[in-house]
Design an enzyme around this catalytic site. Structure first.
Site, short mmCIF file in Angstrom:
data_model
loop_
_atom_site.label_atom_id
_atom_site.label_comp_id
_atom_site.label_asym_id
_atom_site.label_seq_id
_atom_site.Cartn_x
_atom_site.Cartn_y
_atom_site.Cartn_z
N LYS A 17 1.12 -0.87 -0.06
CA LYS A 17 0.03 0.07 0.30
C LYS A 17 0.89 1.18 0.19
CE LYS A 17 -2.04 -0.84 3.97
NZ LYS A 17 -0.98 -2.09 4.22
N ARG A 93 -9.25 1.15 9.51
CA ARG A 93 -8.92 -0.29 10.12
C ARG A 93 -9.57 -0.82 10.51
NH1 ARG A 93 -2.86 0.24 9.25
NH2 ARG A 93 -1.85 -1.53 9.39
N ARG A 132 11.83 -6.72 4.32
CA ARG A 132 12.20 -4.53 3.30
C ARG A 132 12.22 -3.58 4.30
NH1 ARG A 132 5.52 -3.37 3.90
NH2 ARG A 132 5.55 -2.96 6.20
N ARG A 167 11.53 -0.97 10.37
CA ARG A 167 10.54 -0.58 11.02
C ARG A 167 11.15 -1.53 12.32
NH1 ARG A 167 4.92 -0.12 8.32
NH2 ARG A 167 4.45 -0.85 10.10
N ARG A 178 0.17 -8.50 13.18
CA ARG A 178 -0.25 -7.57 12.48
C ARG A 178 -1.31 -8.13 11.26
NH1 ARG A 178 5.19 -5.23 10.72
NH2 ARG A 178 3.44 -3.84 9.26
P1 AMP Z 1 1.17 0.32 8.95
O1 AMP Z 1 2.60 1.61 8.80
O2 AMP Z 1 0.33 0.98 8.38
O3 AMP Z 1 1.27 -0.66 8.61
O4 AMP Z 1 0.81 0.84 10.37
C1 AMP Z 1 1.43 0.41 11.53
C2 AMP Z 1 1.10 0.49 12.85
O5 AMP Z 1 0.43 1.82 13.53
C3 AMP Z 1 -0.19 -0.35 13.12
O6 AMP Z 1 0.19 -2.38 13.49
C4 AMP Z 1 -0.56 -0.34 14.06
O7 AMP Z 1 -0.31 -0.74 14.87
C5 AMP Z 1 -0.74 1.09 13.43
N1 AMP Z 1 -1.94 1.51 13.51
C6 AMP Z 1 -1.51 1.59 11.48
N2 AMP Z 1 -2.89 2.37 11.26
C7 AMP Z 1 -4.26 2.59 12.60
C8 AMP Z 1 -5.24 2.57 11.88
N3 AMP Z 1 -6.07 3.28 11.45
N4 AMP Z 1 -6.19 2.00 13.52
C9 AMP Z 1 -4.92 2.16 14.35
N5 AMP Z 1 -3.81 1.65 15.01
C10 AMP Z 1 -3.69 2.05 13.19
#
Ligand code: AMP
Length: 234
Positions: A17, A93, A132, A167, A178
């Site tokens: 994404k 989410r 990554r 990360r 996740r």
């Molecule tokens: P991402 O970079 O999108 O993989 O997000 C990394 C982490 O941020 C996720 O595993 C969640 O812990 C938190 N996170 C990201 N977006 C959301 C969301 N919309 N609602 C709640 N937690 C989020």
């Protein structure tokens, strides 16, 4: 006149994404809003009173509470750079977030153009995610196996040296959590958007450029559609 493009990208962690959002923003002059990036910035900010709490949630692979997330998105959408359009990456989410977004957009007088789901095989995701890394300077994404930089110590894109970062939640244990969170809490938003007649699906397992082309095709099935802006010159 070209119209703003407002879309949501949905997919499990590692679906690509962020990469697609980045490619589309560069090409079409809209901003990408990643809630994950916004949270990671808050974790790094020593003055953010919630930084420590958010870090624990991210490292556990759980979701940050809706109240914090929804307010953060609402404030971000009010920024002037969103006027020309935006791509939401990682939000909503959960069904509660999707409902809150619908209400928020109505109040702000904003209409979404599309909700695009990137479909990928679960078993490929752990491999994709655990290899990554990113250039901390320009944000270019790399992968140990699929896209290593030509010089292991320098970014192909901006030339920065020793700037690669990984990360902390891209480890096997957190990735599994996740993925579980995605299936139990995020996947239920797909029928929500299907009912609204907005859901489009693309094959996230295809080559990067082919996925971009698929997204553009579902956004604008008719050639010459004014949602797709010409690339910026220069
Ligand atoms: P991402 O970079 O999108 O993989 O997000 C990394 C982490 O941020 C996720 O595993 C969640 O812990 C938190 N996170 C990201 N977006 C959301 C969301 N919309 N609602 C709640 N937690 C989020």
């Amino acid at each position: 006149m070209t119209q703003p493009l407002r879309m949501i990208l949905i997919g499990p962690p590692g679906a690509g994404k962020g990469t697609q959002a980045r490619l589309l923003t560069e090409k079409h002059n809209v901003v990408a809003i990643s809630t994950g990036d916004l949270f990671r910035a808050r974790v790094k900010d020593p003055n953010d009173p919630l930084g420590g709490e958010i870090r624990q949630i991210l490292d556990a692979g759980k979701l940050v509470p809706d109240e914090i997330t929804i307010r953060m998105i609402s404030e971000r959408l009010d920024q002037p750079d969103c006027k020309n359009g935006f791509i939401l990456d990682g939000f909503p989410r959960s069904v509660a977030q999707a409902e809150a977004l619908e209400k928020m957009l109505k109040e702000k007088g904003i209409k979404l153009d599309a909700v695009v789901q990137m479909e990928v095989d679960d078993d490929k995701l752990v491999e994709r995610i655990s290899g990554r890394f990113t250039c901390g300077k320009c944000g270019e994404g790399y992968h140990d196996k699929f896209k290593p930089p030509h010089d292991p110590a320098a970014c192909d894109s901006c030339g920065a040296e020793d700037s690669f970062t990984r990360r902390s939640d891209d480890n096997a244990e957190t990735v599994r959590s996740r993925l579980e969170t995605y299936h139990s809490q995020t996947a239920p938003i797909l029928p929500f958007y299907e009912r609204l007649g907005m859901l489009k699906t693309v094959d996230g397992m295809a080559e990067m450029a082919a996925v971009t082309a698929q997204i553009e095709a579902v956004l604008c099935p008719n050639k010459g559609c004014d949602k797709i802006q010409p690339p910026k010159m220069g």
